[in-house]
Design an enzyme around this catalytic site. Structure first.
Site, PDB file in Angstrom:
ATOM      1  N   SER A  44      27.430  39.456   5.430  1.00 31.14           N
ATOM      2  CA  SER A  44      28.352  38.013   5.405  1.00 31.14           C
ATOM      3  C   SER A  44      28.598  37.889   6.758  1.00 31.14           C
ATOM      4  O   SER A  44      29.040  36.874   6.940  1.00 31.14           O
ATOM      5  CB  SER A  44      29.611  38.545   4.465  1.00 31.14           C
TER       6      SER A  44
ATOM      7  N   HIS B  33      22.782  35.376   1.244  1.00 32.49           N
ATOM      8  CA  HIS B  33      24.361  35.879   1.207  1.00 32.49           C
ATOM      9  C   HIS B  33      24.800  35.243   0.057  1.00 32.49           C
ATOM     10  O   HIS B  33      25.174  34.121  -0.164  1.00 32.49           O
ATOM     11  CB  HIS B  33      24.864  35.290   2.575  1.00 32.49           C
TER      12      HIS B  33
ATOM     13  N   ASN C  50      31.524  30.822   5.550  1.00 32.56           N
ATOM     14  CA  ASN C  50      32.713  31.426   6.083  1.00 32.56           C
ATOM     15  C   ASN C  50      33.097  31.027   7.495  1.00 32.56           C
ATOM     16  O   ASN C  50      34.197  30.949   7.918  1.00 32.56           O
ATOM     17  CB  ASN C  50      32.392  32.954   6.452  1.00 32.56           C
TER      18      ASN C  50
ATOM     19  N   GLU D 147      23.481  31.503   0.625  1.00 31.36           N
ATOM     20  CA  GLU D 147      23.107  30.988   1.829  1.00 31.36           C
ATOM     21  C   GLU D 147      21.432  31.739   2.106  1.00 31.36           C
ATOM     22  O   GLU D 147      21.835  33.000   2.199  1.00 31.36           O
ATOM     23  CB  GLU D 147      24.130  31.340   2.767  1.00 31.36           C
TER      24      GLU D 147
HETATM   25  P1  NAI Z   1      30.395  48.081  -1.955  1.00 37.13           P
HETATM   26  O1  NAI Z   1      31.348  49.111  -0.950  1.00 37.13           O
HETATM   27  O2  NAI Z   1      31.228  47.513  -3.230  1.00 37.13           O
HETATM   28  O3  NAI Z   1      29.001  48.625  -1.800  1.00 37.13           O
HETATM   29  C1  NAI Z   1      28.152  49.147  -1.162  1.00 37.13           C
HETATM   30  C2  NAI Z   1      27.278  50.484  -1.584  1.00 37.13           C
HETATM   31  O4  NAI Z   1      26.342  50.573  -0.933  1.00 37.13           O
HETATM   32  C3  NAI Z   1      28.182  51.669  -1.937  1.00 37.13           C
HETATM   33  O5  NAI Z   1      27.882  52.018  -3.108  1.00 37.13           O
HETATM   34  C4  NAI Z   1      27.204  52.617  -1.036  1.00 37.13           C
HETATM   35  O6  NAI Z   1      27.345  53.934  -1.584  1.00 37.13           O
HETATM   36  C5  NAI Z   1      26.144  51.980  -0.747  1.00 37.13           C
HETATM   37  N1  NAI Z   1      25.443  52.591   0.458  1.00 37.13           N
HETATM   38  C6  NAI Z   1      26.084  52.519   1.735  1.00 37.13           C
HETATM   39  N2  NAI Z   1      24.973  52.716   2.650  1.00 37.13           N
HETATM   40  C7  NAI Z   1      23.932  52.922   2.142  1.00 37.13           C
HETATM   41  C8  NAI Z   1      22.504  53.064   2.414  1.00 37.13           C
HETATM   42  N3  NAI Z   1      22.419  53.553   3.787  1.00 37.13           N
HETATM   43  N4  NAI Z   1      21.525  53.182   1.395  1.00 37.13           N
HETATM   44  C9  NAI Z   1      21.832  52.836   0.370  1.00 37.13           C
HETATM   45  N5  NAI Z   1      23.132  52.658  -0.304  1.00 37.13           N
HETATM   46  C10 NAI Z   1      24.127  52.565   0.637  1.00 37.13           C
HETATM   47  O7  NAI Z   1      30.265  46.836  -0.943  1.00 37.13           O
HETATM   48  P2  NAI Z   1      30.075  45.314  -1.293  1.00 37.13           P
HETATM   49  O8  NAI Z   1      31.338  44.836  -1.350  1.00 37.13           O
HETATM   50  O9  NAI Z   1      29.205  45.293  -2.588  1.00 37.13           O
HETATM   51  O10 NAI Z   1      29.192  44.873  -0.238  1.00 37.13           O
HETATM   52  C11 NAI Z   1      28.046  45.120   0.285  1.00 37.13           C
HETATM   53  C12 NAI Z   1      27.477  43.937   1.155  1.00 37.13           C
HETATM   54  O11 NAI Z   1      27.461  42.706   0.564  1.00 37.13           O
HETATM   55  C13 NAI Z   1      28.182  44.032   2.487  1.00 37.13           C
HETATM   56  O12 NAI Z   1      27.024  43.967   3.585  1.00 37.13           O
HETATM   57  C14 NAI Z   1      29.061  43.034   2.514  1.00 37.13           C
HETATM   58  O13 NAI Z   1      29.354  42.504   3.788  1.00 37.13           O
HETATM   59  C15 NAI Z   1      28.379  42.132   1.913  1.00 37.13           C
HETATM   60  N6  NAI Z   1      29.285  41.028   1.037  1.00 37.13           N
HETATM   61  C16 NAI Z   1      30.133  41.321   0.199  1.00 37.13           C
HETATM   62  C17 NAI Z   1      30.964  40.453  -0.364  1.00 37.13           C
HETATM   63  C18 NAI Z   1      32.258  40.852  -1.041  1.00 37.13           C
HETATM   64  O14 NAI Z   1      33.144  39.790  -1.648  1.00 37.13           O
HETATM   65  N7  NAI Z   1      32.330  42.167  -1.493  1.00 37.13           N
HETATM   66  C19 NAI Z   1      30.642  39.124  -0.281  1.00 37.13           C
HETATM   67  C20 NAI Z   1      29.478  38.645   0.346  1.00 37.13           C
HETATM   68  C21 NAI Z   1      28.796  39.529   0.954  1.00 37.13           C
END
Ligand code: NAI
Length: 506
Positions: free
Chosen positions: A121, A142, A192, A154
């Site tokens: 994001s 995104h 954003n 996006e």
């Molecule tokens: P989250 O923390 O809920 O999940 C991330 C997952 O990725 C975790 O289960 C972790 O174990 C895993 N992980 C970390 N490093 C890893 C790797 N090298 N290989 C495989 N798995 C790995 O995070 P969330 O909220 O789902 O966000 C994920 C991505 O999405 C981020 O880039 C965030 O910026 C983006 N994003 C998040 C939004 C939100 O509202 N939470 C909205 C839009 C985008």
């Protein structure tokens, strides 16, 4: 129609990865979940299957469809299990070094024909792909949280992304039931970036002591039709999420004044007063319910003085009609009599400046925001000035509340609350168009679906008048001497020749 991407890999199965996997499997792709944390992919699969069970109960999915979705949802134990995917979507931790390392591993594990997408994001897609042998196959994709409900995505082209990759991702988004919008790889992309105006301008208004949080929320809900006021929204998003986004976009645009964050949120974040989830934010929460301070009551006034309206008032005819409907005694002389309540309705200028320039007695001069047609709003907003007499303030409040409509009285500020926030939103949106970050149409779609605004920012500018918005900005620039209010050239050109903001240049 067969799906564009038959085999999809999801890396990182937290909140976002789960949502994306769900809609990808519903679009008939075989989806493989992979997460480095032991057991997380399995838990993710269970939680997605539970979603399908709920949809089945509600009749939104047949038993066969639910079972077919479950059969298409697989678990991978290493990146090698994604080798036959035509698309991998990354939704791991938001860190450039970790994402770059993952994309290097994916490049080694998958054939060149596979598309690699990041759900980042805030990071640059170009930077994520920079060291890859084939950066042409990398794009941003995104999504918004919760993915199945937020129906917009996006599609972001990095400097070297092949256009066919973006076209395929956009078509695949449609197959998943989402609306794609195409964005250039710039800080905050569309949503954003466009969202910077609402909270930051509201924070500036509070920072200047013009009105309190609850009053600003009421005004923007009732006058413009936002579902949530900016402070309610920040409480819901929580400042540990929204303040870093404000800082990051500001810094990434090399301290562009339009995006300047506020010390108010920095301090509240430091103090842990981050929002609803902490039980305390701009509002305090009792059993999850915001405790909203009462509005100040309409003052009791024996007689309302005659009213004189400045000839330079915005929407003067409508204001006079409104006064007539309220039963006010209207003065028609060239200047107000010694007892008259004096009304001004500026765009962008503060009441004090108007009183001085028009040689009015500030002790009797009250401002009213007439940017928006009175009939189209549920609230009237009046502004005082430092010299205003209490009896005149009370009389104005009582007069405009006579028909039962809500009235807020705020302190003097260039541009009232609605004018400031609307003009800032329209100006930032115009600058997004100026920078060719996306098409005006995609901007409108992204903001209405991604931020839930009642209107797209350009449609909002059209509704209130591009010329009026320009006037607010020009005058606020004068009042504050601050470059954050300088109008975008894109808005200036259209406003100056009276064009609709949705008019595209040939
Ligand atoms: P989250 O923390 O809920 O999940 C991330 C997952 O990725 C975790 O289960 C972790 O174990 C895993 N992980 C970390 N490093 C890893 C790797 N090298 N290989 C495989 N798995 C790995 O995070 P969330 O909220 O789902 O966000 C994920 C991505 O999405 C981020 O880039 C965030 O910026 C983006 N994003 C998040 C939004 C939100 O509202 N939470 C909205 C839009 C985008």
């Amino acid at each position: 129609m067969s799906t564009i991407f038959a085999n999809v890999g999801i890396v990182g199965t937290g909140a976002m990865g789960r949502g994306i996997a769900q809609i990808a499997a519903q679009a008939k792709s075989t989806v493989t979940l992979y997460d480095t944390q032991a057991g997380v992919a399995l838990t993710a699969r269970e939680s997605i299957c539970a979603q399908w069970d709920k949809m089945l109960e509600k009749g939104r999915l047949s038993a066969e469809e639910a079972q077919a979705c479950k059969d298409r949802l697989l678990i991978g134990t290493s990146l090698g299990d994604l080798a036959n995917c035509n698309l991998v979507i990354e939704a791991i931790v938001e860190r450039l070094d970790v994402k770059k390392a993952l994309f290097a591993d994916l490049e080694a594990a998958l054939p060149h024909s596979a598309v690699l997408a990041s759900n980042t994001s805030s990071l640059s897609v170009t930077a994520i792909a920079a060291q890859m042998k084939h950066p042409d196959r990398v794009a941003g994709y995104h999504f918004f949280n919760p993915v199945p409900i937020m129906k917009v995505v996006e599609v972001i082209a990095g400097i070297k992304t092949a256009s066919s990759v973006c076209v395929d991702l956009a078509n695949y988004a449609r197959q998943m039931g989402h609306t794609p919008v195409m964005a250039a790889d710039t800080p905050g992309f569309i949503v954003n970036h466009a969202g910077r105006g609402y909270g930051t301008e509201a924070l500036r208004i509070v920072g200047e002591g013009v009105a309190d949080f609850a009053t600003i929320d009421r005004i923007l809900r009732d006058q413009v039709g936002f579902k949530l006021g900016p402070f309610e929204l920040m409480d819901l998003t929580a400042l540990d999420v929204s303040h870093p986004v404000m800082e990051s976009i500001y810094r990434q645009y090399y301290d562009e004044p339009r995006y300047r964050p506020s010390v108010i949120t920095a301090q509240r974040l430091a103090g842990g007063v981050v929002g609803k989830k902490a039980g305390e934010g701009f509002y305090s929460y009792l059993n999850g319910v915001a405790q909203v301070p009462e509005e100040s009551p309409v003052p009791e006034v024996d007689t309302i003085p005659p009213v004189w309206v400045s000839p330079r008032a915005a929407r003067r005819m409508e204001l006079l009609q409104l006064l007539k409907d309220l039963g006010a005694a209207i003065e028609t002389g060239a200047s107000p009599s010694p007892h008259a309540l004096t009304l001004v309705a500026p765009l962008g200028f503060d009441i004090t400046t108007v009183a001085v320039v028009e040689r009015l007695d500030p002790a009797r001069t009250v401002g009213i925001d007439m940017l928006i047609d009175d009939a189209a709003t549920k609230r009237r907003v009046l502004a005082t000035n430092p010299a205003l007499r209490q009896d005149m303030r009370d009389a104005a409040h009582a007069l405009f509340a006579l028909d039962g409509k809500a009235v807020s009285v705020i302190r003097d500020s260039g541009g009232f609350v609605t004018q400031r926030v609307v003009a800032t939103i329209v100006n930032i949106a115009s600058d997004i168009c100026q920078q060719h970050i996306c098409s005006p149409q995609d901007l409108e779609t992204a903001v209405t679906l991604g931020l839930g605004y009642p209107l797209g920012p350009l449609a909002m500018g059209n509704r209130y008048g591009p010329t009026n918005v320009l006037e607010v900005l020009f005058n606020m620039q004068t009042v504050y001497g601050d470059p954050r209010y300088r109008p975008s050239p894109w808005l200036r050109r259209r406003g100056a020749i009276g064009l609709s903001l949705m008019h595209e240049e040939s």
